[in-house]
Structures are given as structure tokens and as C-alpha cells.
Design a protein around this motif. Structure first.
Motif, PDB file in Angstrom:
ATOM      1  N   MET A   1      87.100  13.792 104.400  1.00 39.61           N
ATOM      2  CA  MET A   1      86.272  13.017 103.764  1.00 39.61           C
ATOM      3  C   MET A   1      84.689  13.143 104.102  1.00 39.61           C
ATOM      4  O   MET A   1      84.430  13.334 105.182  1.00 39.61           O
ATOM      5  N   ALA A   2      83.973  13.358 103.024  1.00 40.97           N
ATOM      6  CA  ALA A   2      82.628  13.750 103.222  1.00 40.97           C
ATOM      7  C   ALA A   2      81.817  12.071 103.379  1.00 40.97           C
ATOM      8  O   ALA A   2      82.445  11.073 102.865  1.00 40.97           O
ATOM      9  N   GLY A   3      80.904  12.166 104.167  1.00 41.93           N
ATOM     10  CA  GLY A   3      80.145  10.960 104.390  1.00 41.93           C
ATOM     11  C   GLY A   3      78.824  10.847 103.988  1.00 41.93           C
ATOM     12  O   GLY A   3      78.255  10.132 103.180  1.00 41.93           O
TER      13      GLY A   3
ATOM     14  N   GLN B   1      80.229   0.074 107.966  1.00 41.83           N
ATOM     15  CA  GLN B   1      79.853   1.087 107.078  1.00 41.83           C
ATOM     16  C   GLN B   1      78.843   1.965 107.730  1.00 41.83           C
ATOM     17  O   GLN B   1      78.639   3.132 106.956  1.00 41.83           O
TER      18      GLN B   1
ATOM     19  N   GLY C   1      79.181   4.073 110.184  1.00 42.66           N
ATOM     20  CA  GLY C   1      79.653   5.322 110.690  1.00 42.66           C
ATOM     21  C   GLY C   1      79.186   5.608 111.910  1.00 42.66           C
ATOM     22  O   GLY C   1      78.881   4.487 113.006  1.00 42.66           O
ATOM     23  N   GLU C   2      78.490   6.802 112.280  1.00 46.40           N
ATOM     24  CA  GLU C   2      77.856   7.028 113.379  1.00 46.40           C
ATOM     25  C   GLU C   2      76.438   6.706 113.239  1.00 46.40           C
ATOM     26  O   GLU C   2      75.664   6.751 112.321  1.00 46.40           O
TER      27      GLU C   2
ATOM     28  N   ARG D   1      78.017  16.592 111.237  1.00 42.71           N
ATOM     29  CA  ARG D   1      78.505  15.298 111.335  1.00 42.71           C
ATOM     30  C   ARG D   1      78.599  14.456 109.989  1.00 42.71           C
ATOM     31  O   ARG D   1      79.497  14.076 109.896  1.00 42.71           O
ATOM     32  N   ALA D   2      77.381  14.795 109.268  1.00 45.23           N
ATOM     33  CA  ALA D   2      77.620  13.824 107.911  1.00 45.23           C
ATOM     34  C   ALA D   2      78.323  14.416 107.017  1.00 45.23           C
ATOM     35  O   ALA D   2      78.792  13.913 106.161  1.00 45.23           O
TER      36      ALA D   2
ATOM     37  N   LYS E   1      81.484  15.233 107.703  1.00 41.91           N
ATOM     38  CA  LYS E   1      82.709  14.634 107.939  1.00 41.91           C
ATOM     39  C   LYS E   1      82.875  13.107 107.794  1.00 41.91           C
ATOM     40  O   LYS E   1      83.795  12.776 107.447  1.00 41.91           O
ATOM     41  N   HIS E   2      81.663  12.594 108.174  1.00 44.02           N
ATOM     42  CA  HIS E   2      81.794  10.954 107.964  1.00 44.02           C
ATOM     43  C   HIS E   2      80.513  10.454 107.742  1.00 44.02           C
ATOM     44  O   HIS E   2      79.360  11.350 107.841  1.00 44.02           O
ATOM     45  N   THR E   3      80.133   9.281 107.539  1.00 44.10           N
ATOM     46  CA  THR E   3      78.578   8.698 107.329  1.00 44.10           C
ATOM     47  C   THR E   3      77.984   8.555 108.791  1.00 44.10           C
ATOM     48  O   THR E   3      78.445   8.108 109.756  1.00 44.10           O
TER      49      THR E   3
END
Length: 120
Positions: free
Chosen positions: A1-3, A17, A19-20, A90-91, A93-95
Motif C-alpha cells: 500500500m503506497a502512502g 490519517q 500515518g507517520e 517510508r512514504a 509504504k505508508h503516509t
């Protein structure tokens, strides 16, 4: 899942929403506790140097374009490039929400940083 990346003021309430949450300012924001900031990281290496930050704040309207050029050059440094690569990974993989205390986010260092993050 891309963030991908989001931008938010550190004074705004954290949300799921986000994320990190990564603070991209050189100085800790006034009036914000570490608990309230709810940071995953404080990425000082992604922020403008103290010298550049001070120079820009003396006359932001007149220096905005040159600031962007100088900051982009700083971001090409070895420590900064490493940090940007980490944030990109990191982005992917996720937001990742880039946080700043700046009131005028649109005319701050954050859009320059985001442009560099999306460059590669």
C-alpha cells in the motif's frame, strides 16, 4: 500500500490519517509539548540550516526564490540526501505527514522540501 506525503501544521491535532508524523523544522515549536506533537521523528537534517533560516526570515518576500535555490542545494548534501531517501522509502509504504510550526506553510521551506522528496 503506497502512502505518500502530506503537510500539516504541528499545532493541528494529530489524526489517524497522518500515518507517520515527522517534524521538518530546525527548532522545536513553541508551545507544543512532545506528547501533543505525537512525533515519530524530528528530521532536523531535512530542515534549512540555521544560517539559511535566519537569512530568509530577515526578508522572506524578497528572498523567497533565492531561498528555494539555496535550500535545494543544502538538500543535496550527504546527510540531507540520506534523510530524504529515508523519508521517500517510508512514504512508499505508508503516509508520512511533514509537520511544521510555520504559519504560512505555502511560503515556507516545506513546499521546497516536498518538491525535492518527489523529485526521485
Amino acid at each position: 500500500m503506497a502512502g505518500g506525503f502530506r503537510i500539516k501544521r504541528v499545532h493541528d491535532d494529530p489524526s489517524p490519517q497522518d500515518g507517520e508524523r515527522v517534524l521538518v523544522d530546525r527548532l522545536w515549536p513553541r508551545g507544543v509539548s512532545k506528547e501533543r506533537a505525537a512525533l515519530d521523528e524530528w528530521a532536523k537534517d531535512a530542515a534549512p540550516s540555521n544560517e539559511l533560516r535566519k537569512w530568509f526570515h530577515e526578508a522572506p518576500d524578497e528572498r523567497r526564490e533565492e531561498f528555494a535555490d539555496r535550500y535545494t542545494a543544502e538538500l543535496d548534501g550527504p546527510d540531507q540526501s540520506k534523510k530524504l531517501d529515508e523519508l521517500r522509502a517510508r512514504a512508499a509504504k505508508h503516509t508520512v505527514t511533514l509537520l511544521t510550526a510555520t504559519k504560512d506553510v505555502e511560503h515556507s521551506h516545506v513546499p521546497v522540501l516536498l518538491k525535492q522528496l518527489k523529485r526521485k
